[in-house]
Design an enzyme around this catalytic site. Structure first.
Site, PDB file in Angstrom:
ATOM      1  CB  THR A 212      -0.917   0.038   1.236  1.00 19.54           C
ATOM      2  OG1 THR A 212      -0.121  -0.009   2.426  1.00 19.54           O
ATOM      3  CG2 THR A 212      -1.907  -1.114   1.224  1.00 19.54           C
ATOM      4  CG  ASN A 214       1.431   3.229   4.303  1.00 21.32           C
ATOM      5  OD1 ASN A 214       0.437   2.590   3.999  1.00 21.32           O
ATOM      6  ND2 ASN A 214       2.551   2.661   4.722  1.00 21.32           N
ATOM      7  CD  GLU A 259      -2.561   0.933   5.993  1.00 24.67           C
ATOM      8  OE1 GLU A 259      -1.520   0.254   5.956  1.00 24.67           O
ATOM      9  OE2 GLU A 259      -3.554   0.637   6.683  1.00 24.67           O
TER      10      GLU A 259
END
Length: 326
Positions: A212, A214, A259
């Site tokens: 992901t 962030n 995320e």
């Protein structure tokens, strides 16, 4: 760099912005109600052959008066600038809201800012507009002063949706706090979006098979914690994905973190600024008993997000990526 001039507390305006037509307000969200004011501003600017601008305030006046209870900012300055540019405005004028601003009487605001500093040719406001110390300034007072000082004042009524729901920043905030992305989009006239820099995290998503990006959102953000179908602008290209906003109760129940997992993407995003728009709400945040059960649910989330994204009819909602805000 934006193609719109962003001016903070200007003493005067550059020649290319002289005698502007301006709209005044907090414009948090730049929703449909704000849009009506801005559309009139731009139409009047074209008629008079003048630039069109908005005059807004930073921080939000409510944050100045109630710092212990900050406003959920729908459009911090970067987001507000991007929408203002998309709308075709020539300038975004930012007035610092501080103790001096709060004490300024309505007539002093008109004389010092609208006349001496900005030398406006016209101003457009909503019917409920209030300004000056103790909010004593009204649209009627502004119209009277405009007639006396040589600038035009246009006053517009409030706007409602097709369901006769009053359009307001508060209504948009309430929709987002409930996770009602569809209602927020309708009130705004475009999909709500955020801008954030991709930061290094704990790489937990990568270990689970879902790397992901962030992003830390504005501290005032009170978006409902949960899972969302999203689109992100990456190097000029719109990419689809699924995002989580919340405290990660399966792991640490820490500070809220946003995320974003982008489908079919394998690149380095660290340090880049991403624009992420919210397309649909999928589910609330949950705590899982094991990493395996979390991974299984994340796989379902990806499928649910893809279905939600595929179901959006072309042109059904305005996207900040593809065209001017409707």
């Amino acid at each position: 760099m934006p193609n719109i001039a962003v001016l903070r507390d200007p003493r005067n305006l550059p020649s290319e912005l002289s005698r502007p037509v301006i709209a005044i307000g907090n414009f948090d969200g730049l929703h449909r109600g704000h849009r009506a004011v801005i559309d009139k501003t731009l139409a009047l600017a074209r008629l008079l052959g003048r630039p069109g601008a908005i005059l807004t305030f930073e921080p939000h006046p409510r944050d100045f008066f109630r710092p212990q209870a900050p406003v959920f900012r729908l459009t911090p300055l970067a987001e507000k600038t991007l929408i203002a540019e998309k709308l075709g405005l020539d300038a975004l004028i930012v007035l610092s809201f501080n103790a001096e601003t709060a004490r300024m009487e309505a007539t002093s605001f008109i004389e010092e800012w609208l006349v001496a500093r900005l030398d406006i040719s016209a101003v457009v406001i909503g019917t409920d507009f209030r300004f000056g110390a103790r909010r004593f300034g009204t649209s009627e007072l502004l119209a009277q002063e405009g007639a006396h000082r040589g600038f035009t004042v246009e006053i517009l009524p409030e706007v409602a949706t097709s369901e006769a729901l009053r359009v307001s920043s508060s209504a948009v905030r309430a929709a987002l706090e409930a996770g009602n992305i569809a209602l927020a989009s309708e009130l705004l006239g475009h999909r709500w979006f955020v801008i954030g820099e991709v930061r290094h995290g704990e790489k937990r998503g990568r270990s689970l098979g879902f790397p992901t990006a962030n992003l830390r959102l504005d501290p005032s953000c009170r978006l409902r914690h949960g899972i969302y179908a999203v689109r992100a602008l990456v190097d000029g290209r719109a990419r689809e994905g699924v995002a989580s906003f919340g405290r990660r109760p399966t792991f640490d129940n820490g500070a809220p973190l946003f995320e974003v997992y982008l489908f079919d993407f394998d690149g380095d995003l660290y340090g880049k600024s991403l624009i992420v728009e919210f397309v649909d709400w999928l589910r609330g945040e949950e705590r899982f008993e094991s990493a395996e059960s979390l991974i299984a649910r994340m796989r379902r989330d990806v499928l649910d997000a893809k279905r939600a994204l595929a179901s959006i009819a072309p042109g059904a909602e305005a996207s900040i990526f593809e065209r001017q805000v409707a």
